[in-house]
Scaffold this motif. Structure first.
Motif, PDB file in Angstrom:
ATOM      1  N   LYS A 212     -22.045 -26.831 -10.054  1.00 49.68           N
ATOM      2  CA  LYS A 212     -21.549 -25.645  -9.372  1.00 49.68           C
ATOM      3  C   LYS A 212     -20.067 -25.431  -9.657  1.00 49.68           C
ATOM      4  O   LYS A 212     -19.320 -26.383  -9.889  1.00 49.68           O
ATOM      5  N   VAL A 213     -19.648 -24.170  -9.604  1.00 48.97           N
ATOM      6  CA  VAL A 213     -18.233 -23.835  -9.736  1.00 48.97           C
ATOM      7  C   VAL A 213     -17.570 -24.033  -8.378  1.00 48.97           C
ATOM      8  O   VAL A 213     -18.001 -23.470  -7.372  1.00 48.97           O
ATOM      9  N   VAL A 214     -16.535 -24.863  -8.376  1.00 48.92           N
ATOM     10  CA  VAL A 214     -15.836 -25.192  -7.133  1.00 48.92           C
ATOM     11  C   VAL A 214     -14.359 -24.859  -7.286  1.00 48.92           C
ATOM     12  O   VAL A 214     -13.865 -24.605  -8.389  1.00 48.92           O
ATOM     13  N   GLY A 215     -13.654 -24.883  -6.176  1.00 49.37           N
ATOM     14  CA  GLY A 215     -12.231 -24.593  -6.215  1.00 49.37           C
ATOM     15  C   GLY A 215     -11.456 -25.672  -6.951  1.00 49.37           C
ATOM     16  O   GLY A 215     -11.744 -26.854  -6.816  1.00 49.37           O
ATOM     17  N   ASP A 217      -7.256 -26.573  -8.798  1.00 46.97           N
ATOM     18  CA  ASP A 217      -5.842 -26.491  -8.407  1.00 46.97           C
ATOM     19  C   ASP A 217      -5.158 -25.247  -8.954  1.00 46.97           C
ATOM     20  O   ASP A 217      -3.969 -25.059  -8.777  1.00 46.97           O
ATOM     21  N   LYS A 218      -5.935 -24.397  -9.665  1.00 54.14           N
ATOM     22  CA  LYS A 218      -5.467 -23.079 -10.129  1.00 54.14           C
ATOM     23  C   LYS A 218      -4.298 -23.159 -11.110  1.00 54.14           C
ATOM     24  O   LYS A 218      -3.541 -22.194 -11.273  1.00 54.14           O
ATOM     25  N   ILE A 219      -4.143 -24.309 -11.773  1.00 55.54           N
ATOM     26  CA  ILE A 219      -3.081 -24.426 -12.776  1.00 55.54           C
ATOM     27  C   ILE A 219      -3.349 -23.494 -13.946  1.00 55.54           C
ATOM     28  O   ILE A 219      -2.440 -22.854 -14.481  1.00 55.54           O
ATOM     29  N   GLY A 220      -4.638 -23.397 -14.355  1.00 57.53           N
ATOM     30  CA  GLY A 220      -4.978 -22.525 -15.473  1.00 57.53           C
ATOM     31  C   GLY A 220      -4.570 -21.088 -15.243  1.00 57.53           C
ATOM     32  O   GLY A 220      -4.140 -20.389 -16.167  1.00 57.53           O
ATOM     33  N   ARG A 221      -4.668 -20.644 -13.978  1.00 56.16           N
ATOM     34  CA  ARG A 221      -4.300 -19.257 -13.660  1.00 56.16           C
ATOM     35  C   ARG A 221      -2.821 -19.023 -13.901  1.00 56.16           C
ATOM     36  O   ARG A 221      -2.414 -17.950 -14.378  1.00 56.16           O
ATOM     37  N   THR A 222      -1.990 -20.013 -13.579  1.00 65.03           N
ATOM     38  CA  THR A 222      -0.547 -19.865 -13.793  1.00 65.03           C
ATOM     39  C   THR A 222      -0.201 -19.866 -15.277  1.00 65.03           C
ATOM     40  O   THR A 222       0.885 -19.423 -15.654  1.00 65.03           O
ATOM     41  N   LEU A 223      -1.110 -20.379 -16.105  1.00 66.27           N
ATOM     42  CA  LEU A 223      -0.885 -20.405 -17.551  1.00 66.27           C
ATOM     43  C   LEU A 223      -1.547 -19.235 -18.253  1.00 66.27           C
ATOM     44  O   LEU A 223      -1.592 -19.172 -19.490  1.00 66.27           O
ATOM     45  N   ASP A 224      -2.090 -18.284 -17.472  1.00 58.77           N
ATOM     46  CA  ASP A 224      -2.802 -17.108 -17.988  1.00 58.77           C
ATOM     47  C   ASP A 224      -4.149 -17.460 -18.606  1.00 58.77           C
ATOM     48  O   ASP A 224      -4.697 -16.686 -19.394  1.00 58.77           O
ATOM     49  N   PHE A 225      -4.673 -18.621 -18.260  1.00 56.32           N
ATOM     50  CA  PHE A 225      -5.998 -19.016 -18.716  1.00 56.32           C
ATOM     51  C   PHE A 225      -6.805 -19.528 -17.515  1.00 56.32           C
ATOM     52  O   PHE A 225      -7.022 -20.731 -17.371  1.00 56.32           O
ATOM     53  N   PRO A 226      -7.241 -18.615 -16.640  1.00 59.29           N
ATOM     54  CA  PRO A 226      -8.017 -19.046 -15.460  1.00 59.29           C
ATOM     55  C   PRO A 226      -9.336 -19.672 -15.885  1.00 59.29           C
ATOM     56  O   PRO A 226     -10.028 -19.158 -16.762  1.00 59.29           O
ATOM     57  N   THR A 227      -9.659 -20.787 -15.262  1.00 59.28           N
ATOM     58  CA  THR A 227     -10.861 -21.525 -15.662  1.00 59.28           C
ATOM     59  C   THR A 227     -11.828 -21.680 -14.498  1.00 59.28           C
ATOM     60  O   THR A 227     -11.435 -21.658 -13.337  1.00 59.28           O
ATOM     61  N   ALA A 228     -13.098 -21.855 -14.848  1.00 59.85           N
ATOM     62  CA  ALA A 228     -14.109 -22.233 -13.876  1.00 59.85           C
ATOM     63  C   ALA A 228     -14.145 -23.754 -13.829  1.00 59.85           C
ATOM     64  O   ALA A 228     -14.348 -24.417 -14.853  1.00 59.85           O
ATOM     65  N   ASN A 229     -13.916 -24.311 -12.644  1.00 57.66           N
ATOM     66  CA  ASN A 229     -13.916 -25.760 -12.437  1.00 57.66           C
ATOM     67  C   ASN A 229     -15.329 -26.163 -12.013  1.00 57.66           C
ATOM     68  O   ASN A 229     -15.780 -25.809 -10.918  1.00 57.66           O
ATOM     69  N   ILE A 230     -16.028 -26.914 -12.860  1.00 58.68           N
ATOM     70  CA  ILE A 230     -17.452 -27.179 -12.671  1.00 58.68           C
ATOM     71  C   ILE A 230     -17.664 -28.616 -12.225  1.00 58.68           C
ATOM     72  O   ILE A 230     -17.137 -29.555 -12.834  1.00 58.68           O
ATOM     73  N   GLU A 231     -18.444 -28.802 -11.152  1.00 58.90           N
ATOM     74  CA  GLU A 231     -18.749 -30.133 -10.646  1.00 58.90           C
ATOM     75  C   GLU A 231     -19.394 -30.990 -11.729  1.00 58.90           C
ATOM     76  O   GLU A 231     -20.323 -30.541 -12.407  1.00 58.90           O
ATOM     77  N   LEU A 232     -18.926 -32.223 -11.854  1.00 54.07           N
ATOM     78  CA  LEU A 232     -19.498 -33.139 -12.837  1.00 54.07           C
ATOM     79  C   LEU A 232     -20.667 -33.948 -12.274  1.00 54.07           C
ATOM     80  O   LEU A 232     -21.548 -34.388 -13.020  1.00 54.07           O
ATOM     81  N   ASN A 233     -20.669 -34.204 -10.972  1.00 53.32           N
ATOM     82  CA  ASN A 233     -21.750 -34.968 -10.329  1.00 53.32           C
ATOM     83  C   ASN A 233     -21.958 -36.331 -10.982  1.00 53.32           C
ATOM     84  O   ASN A 233     -23.094 -36.789 -11.152  1.00 53.32           O
ATOM     85  N   ARG A 234     -20.890 -36.978 -11.355  1.00 49.59           N
ATOM     86  CA  ARG A 234     -20.895 -38.329 -11.915  1.00 49.59           C
ATOM     87  C   ARG A 234     -19.472 -38.858 -11.813  1.00 49.59           C
ATOM     88  O   ARG A 234     -18.521 -38.077 -11.723  1.00 49.59           O
ATOM     89  N   VAL A 235     -19.337 -40.179 -11.809  1.00 49.44           N
ATOM     90  CA  VAL A 235     -18.004 -40.773 -11.680  1.00 49.44           C
ATOM     91  C   VAL A 235     -17.115 -40.335 -12.834  1.00 49.44           C
ATOM     92  O   VAL A 235     -15.951 -39.974 -12.647  1.00 49.44           O
ATOM     93  N   ARG A 236     -17.660 -40.354 -14.036  1.00 47.61           N
ATOM     94  CA  ARG A 236     -16.924 -39.850 -15.195  1.00 47.61           C
ATOM     95  C   ARG A 236     -17.923 -39.394 -16.243  1.00 47.61           C
ATOM     96  O   ARG A 236     -19.053 -39.885 -16.307  1.00 47.61           O
ATOM     97  N   PRO A 237     -17.539 -38.442 -17.066  1.00 47.92           N
ATOM     98  CA  PRO A 237     -18.441 -37.925 -18.094  1.00 47.92           C
ATOM     99  C   PRO A 237     -18.451 -38.810 -19.337  1.00 47.92           C
ATOM    100  O   PRO A 237     -17.585 -39.668 -19.514  1.00 47.92           O
ATOM    101  N   ALA A 238     -19.422 -38.567 -20.198  1.00 52.56           N
ATOM    102  CA  ALA A 238     -19.562 -39.366 -21.417  1.00 52.56           C
ATOM    103  C   ALA A 238     -18.785 -38.782 -22.588  1.00 52.56           C
ATOM    104  O   ALA A 238     -18.703 -39.417 -23.644  1.00 52.56           O
ATOM    105  N   LEU A 239     -18.229 -37.611 -22.432  1.00 51.04           N
ATOM    106  CA  LEU A 239     -17.466 -37.007 -23.523  1.00 51.04           C
ATOM    107  C   LEU A 239     -16.161 -36.459 -22.962  1.00 51.04           C
ATOM    108  O   LEU A 239     -16.007 -36.258 -21.754  1.00 51.04           O
TER     109      LEU A 239
END
Length: 356
Positions: A212-215, A217-239
């Motif tokens: 899911k897309v969750v809130g 820290d909105k840093i991307g928006r301040t850089l003019d590149f707003p991003t969708a922050n997507i839940e990983l549902n794992r401690v860490r990803p494999a890539l």
């Protein structure tokens, strides 16, 4: 597909699961990734069940055993990175027509089971009548449980030998393919190297992450590149790194919603089309964001060029198509902004080249 949560504390308290299951053929494992080796096991499971006129059952573990032991050490990140979350795994298993998935709670009670106690649970609580296992399968806290133990217990066992590249492809040993064992560990290593092509071959599909897309820290928006922050549902990803991706929006049943991005677009900013129907092309950063002062938070963030719309709470499936480069540490936010801008340019160029 029926899902059963197996908690030994409930069994020991006399709450039997047997009434919830039909007589079945069972296979057991983590099934992390549901790769070609796992798929061969599932096909053998279906064949054995058909021959015996039984249902199919898969037992998986939550948490996965090595995750549990890492938690005991208070170092959860030391466990192998997950290829698939629990929900992703269940979705993949359902596509193979499995009748029942047993999610066994892996805890101190489970790890303390003897081989005999485990076999008793299979027969008397899960109505298992036979099994399909790998030739190296071991179980029980004393590690005395194996296929021969189960046969002596009275359970027929079909053993599937190790699946390699050439076995999965159905070609001779002298083919150009590397004849290596197909395993979750190998796929993790390939993802860490950015080798998406080999990963796609070993999975028989492109690698995806769903969340899911969750809130953020909105840093991307301040850089003019707003991003969708997507839940990983794992401690860490494999890539990790910067990727070209295409993304679809899923409904509650896990099905792709047609024209979902178009319906959410503001000011006709519909974005760059992805490579599959109803998808949008994006540039993704997955990792710990070394240029931001939160180096221990793993994130999957996707920027959609030429798209503006509210994606909060939408479930997105991100398909990884092209590895551009590993994560980079920039010395300032201005340098980070310039780096992101160049990444977007490079990835859009890659996307346009796919149409030629």
């Amino acid at each position: 597909m029926k899902t059963i949560f197996l908690d030994l504390t409930k069994i020991l308290a006399g709450k039997s699961h047997s009434s919830l299951t039909a007589d079945s053929v069972l296979t057991i494992g983590n099934f992390d990734g549901v790769h070609l080796g796992h798929q061969a096991m599932l096909k053998q499971l279906q064949q054995s069940a058909s021959e015996q006129q039984l249902q199919t059952m898969v037992m998986i573990f939550e948490p996965q055993p090595r995750e549990y032991f890492a938690q005991l050490k208070s170092d959860p990140s030391s466990a192998p990175a997950r290829l698939t979350s629990q929900d992703e795994k269940l979705t993949l298993l359902a596509k193979f027509g499995i009748d029942t998935v047993v999610i066994a709670k892996f805890d101190e009670a489970f790890r303390s089971l003897s081989a005999s106690e485990f076999a008793d649970i299979l027969v008397h609580h899960l109505n298992v009548r036979s099994l399909v296992l790998g030739d190296d399968f071991k179980f029980g806290h004393d590690r005395t449980g194996d296929s021969e133990f189960l046969r002596n217990y009275g359970l027929p066992v079909t053993n599937l030998h190790t699946i390699t590249d050439t076995h999965a492809a159905g070609v001779e040993e002298n083919s150009s393919l590397k004849d290596e064992r197909i395993s979750s560990t190998r796929i993790r290593e390939l993802l860490a190297q950015g080798d998406l092509n080999t990963v796609s071959r070993l999975l028989d599909r492109d690698y995806t992450i769903t969340g899911k897309v969750v809130g953020g820290d909105k840093i991307g928006r301040t850089l003019d590149f707003p991003t969708a922050n997507i839940e990983l549902n794992r401690v860490r990803p494999a890539l990790h790194g910067v990727y070209g991706v295409d993304v679809v929006i899923l409904d509650e049943a896990g099905e792709v919603i047609a024209d979902a991005f178009s319906s959410l677009a503001n000011d006709r900013k519909v974005g760059v089309a992805g490579l599959r129907p109803n998808s949008l092309f994006g540039t993704a950063n997955i990792g710990i964001r070394p240029s931001v002062d939160k180096p221990h938070e793993w994130r999957l963030e996707v920027f959609f060029p030429e798209f503006s719309g509210n994606l909060y709470d939408k479930t997105l499936q991100v398909r990884f198509l092209h590895h551009l480069h590993d994560e980079r540490k920039y010395e300032s936010l201005e340098a980070l902004k310039a780096g992101i801008k160049q990444d977007v340019i490079d990835l859009i160029e890659w996307r346009h080249n796919q149409d030629q």
